[in-house]
Design an enzyme around this catalytic site. Structure first.
Site: not given
Lengths: 369, 369
Positions: A120, A142, A184, A226, A236, A240, A244, A247, A251, A264
């Site tokens: 946890r 993330k 990026e 960032k 997000e 935020r 992206n 992105h 993706h 990526h």
């Protein structure tokens, strides 16, 4: 050495940026007092940096164990995570441990997610060794793994205790990965900061030549931009989303080509071109600014066209992406270099036209390394 | 109907307790506005309550889908979670969904963890249908799955939006499961509240006869006690450990017998007897109070002896448990009914003697249902 702070109240943390940071026990000691260090890395990074980092962690007082995983995006899946849990349990590494992610974005996402859910939740430290990880994926919390039906579909927001970036580790980074990281960096400039976009126009060749001062500036500036957004919107729900830029398209490109065919950052580069193209078609961006972005990406050796895939297939893939709330696609558009905006009312036909303009059957599928 | 509040600032939520709550759209409506409901349940609960709950959710305005999983503790593992993710993605259920856990502790833990990590976290509502889930596992945000090397080794703290407990669903609960739930109720009394422990002495037979008023009181009182502790210590760094009375031993018993041979509550019952025995041997509890706890558990038809397993094996198993910080075992002991304390300085020999006193080769392995 430079320090960037990510302001997240009780989850605030420091990003340390410099050359030789992985050899400095004092940088790690504050996070290790009386704890065991469990280093997660891969077969490419381990021969280069694992022994050095382990020596540093031991000098900082931590009993240190490590696991070396296979390289590559395919590693970012449940089976690998299961290996990490199995190792942690076999070594009786408990909740008093600190996981250390030593590697690029895949290792950071995977080890960060392992830390998020092992017993946890245990703390972790990011030690990113690729430009992409240093400027982007190691910052912001993330974490996650891929699912056969989509990238990063299973994960958690789990902030690290610290990010310790060693610019010197970029010396061993393959050129292709360096360029993917530059994608990026360019994203941060064009989506968020006109001044930084201008700096990139003037310093791209120094970055690609791995000039340390240029790299340190690019990493620091990216982290500042960032961190500022993450501090305002950790999970997000709002601003935020601007991170992206490129992105949603990126993706879909990765999924269509098969994960791992393009890096990526390469998919994000072509995705940014698509987003800029869409921005022009919607009348929010001047064509000359879209050209400027494309020219910069080309100078960086990044793909600006996608090989033969159907635009319709890309659109379907985007609809399955988690950034599509209630099936509705939202796009991060550019209004000028350094200024982005979010639009949720774009009709499918315009999106397909914009993508089609960036698809070239003759485009290189294999990116030279 | 009664409401218990769990005070966790921006993660605060309500526990609604009553008969017929699953038929009341107004109880669910506040959590569903404009969202899709994704119900996770199992093959035992679905024929009894799924259609009714789905009707309620639809009446509350939510498009509702469901997945029916196999029954049992073995379901609480990665393979099942993967089926849930696969279903969510195939149905294009996105971050705008609310997961609804309809079932006992296994479904609550599994669906809660699915909600914690699906697309980095979606909200969920607990609709517990067993006494154990209503008095314990649905409250407090602990979610997770088992690992071959240990129970609940992978998981997250993820608080529900609400817990909606329907006392009437306990009518269909098998006797054995009812008794297993009573074990956790007894735990709350003996570990935390002398008055409640006394009430249990006087009302145990009414509980076992499923008297609605007695059940409602036991559920409400358990939730109040647990909520008060969770609010003070969400992530179990301090007082929340008291809720683990009987659990360190109980988990080791479950592991030694093989998960699923005994129900969790049954193992906790025998584990509480061991913890009380240890408390007596350490001189912190009067023998008569240990007898009182054992007698109450026996009246409830719960096991107070463990069949032939080696005490040494139990100890080794406990060392691997995540509650052992830095390999050091901490025990929740009783000083009197309603008063517990934490001790980390107990020598192995005393622990082994206390466990051995509760191991009987002739004890029933199979608990009658």
């Amino acid at each position: 050495m430079e320090t960037v702070r990510v302001g997240l109240a009780e989850r605030a943390y420091r990003i340390e940026i410099g050359a030789g940071t992985i050899d400095d026990p004092q940088l790690f000691a504050p996070y290790l007092a009386g704890r065991r260090a469990a280093v997660v890395t891969n077969e490419v990074v381990a021969p280069l940096y694992l022994e050095r980092l382990a020596r540093t962690l031991q000098a900082a007082g931590a009993r240190t164990d490590s696991i070396v995983l296979p390289d590559g995006e395919r590693t970012k899946e449940w089976g690998t995570l299961e290996r990490v849990f199995d190792w942690l349990l076999a070594e009786r590494i408990g909740r008093d441990a600190v996981l250390i992610a030593l590697g690029g974005g895949v290792i950071g996402d995977l080890a960060g997610f392992a830390a998020a859910v092992y017993q946890r939740g245990v703390p972790f430290v990011q030690v990113p060794t690729t430009l992409l990880a240093q400027v982007d994926s190691s910052v912001g919390g993330k974490t996650g793994i891929n699912h056969p039906r989509g990238k990063n579909m299973v994960g958690a927001f789990h902030q690290p205790l610290a990010v310790i970036s060693d610019i010197a580790t970029l010396d061993t980074l393959p050129d292709r990965e360096l360029r993917a990281g530059v994608a990026e960096v360019i994203k941060h400039g064009f989506a968020l900061d006109a001044g930084f976009a201008g700096w990139l126009d003037g310093h791209l060749e120094q970055l690609l030549a791995r000039d340390r001062a240029a790299l340190a500036h690019a990493v620091r500036r990216s982290c500042v931009l960032k961190a500022e957004i993450v501090a305002r919107d950790e999970r997000e729900s709002g601003p935020r989303a601007m991170l992206n830029f490129g992105h949603t398209f990126g993706h879909a490109i990765e999924a269509a080509l098969g994960f791992g065919v393009w890096l990526h950052g390469e998919a994000v580069a072509a995705g940014m071109v698509m987003a800029a193209e869409l921005s022009v078609r919607l009348g929010v961006l001047a064509p000359a600014d879209a050209m400027r972005l494309r020219a910069l990406l080309e100078r960086a050796g990044l793909p600006v066209f996608v090989p033969a895939i159907s635009a319709r297939q890309l659109l379907d893939s985007m609809r399955g992406d988690k950034k599509a709330e209630a099936g509705r696609l939202r796009f991060v558009l550019l209004s000028s270099p350094g200024q982005s905006l979010l639009r949720g009312d774009v009709d499918d036909a315009t999106v397909i036209e914009a993508m089609a303009a960036c698809i070239k059957p003759s485009a290189r599928l294999a990116v030279p390394s």
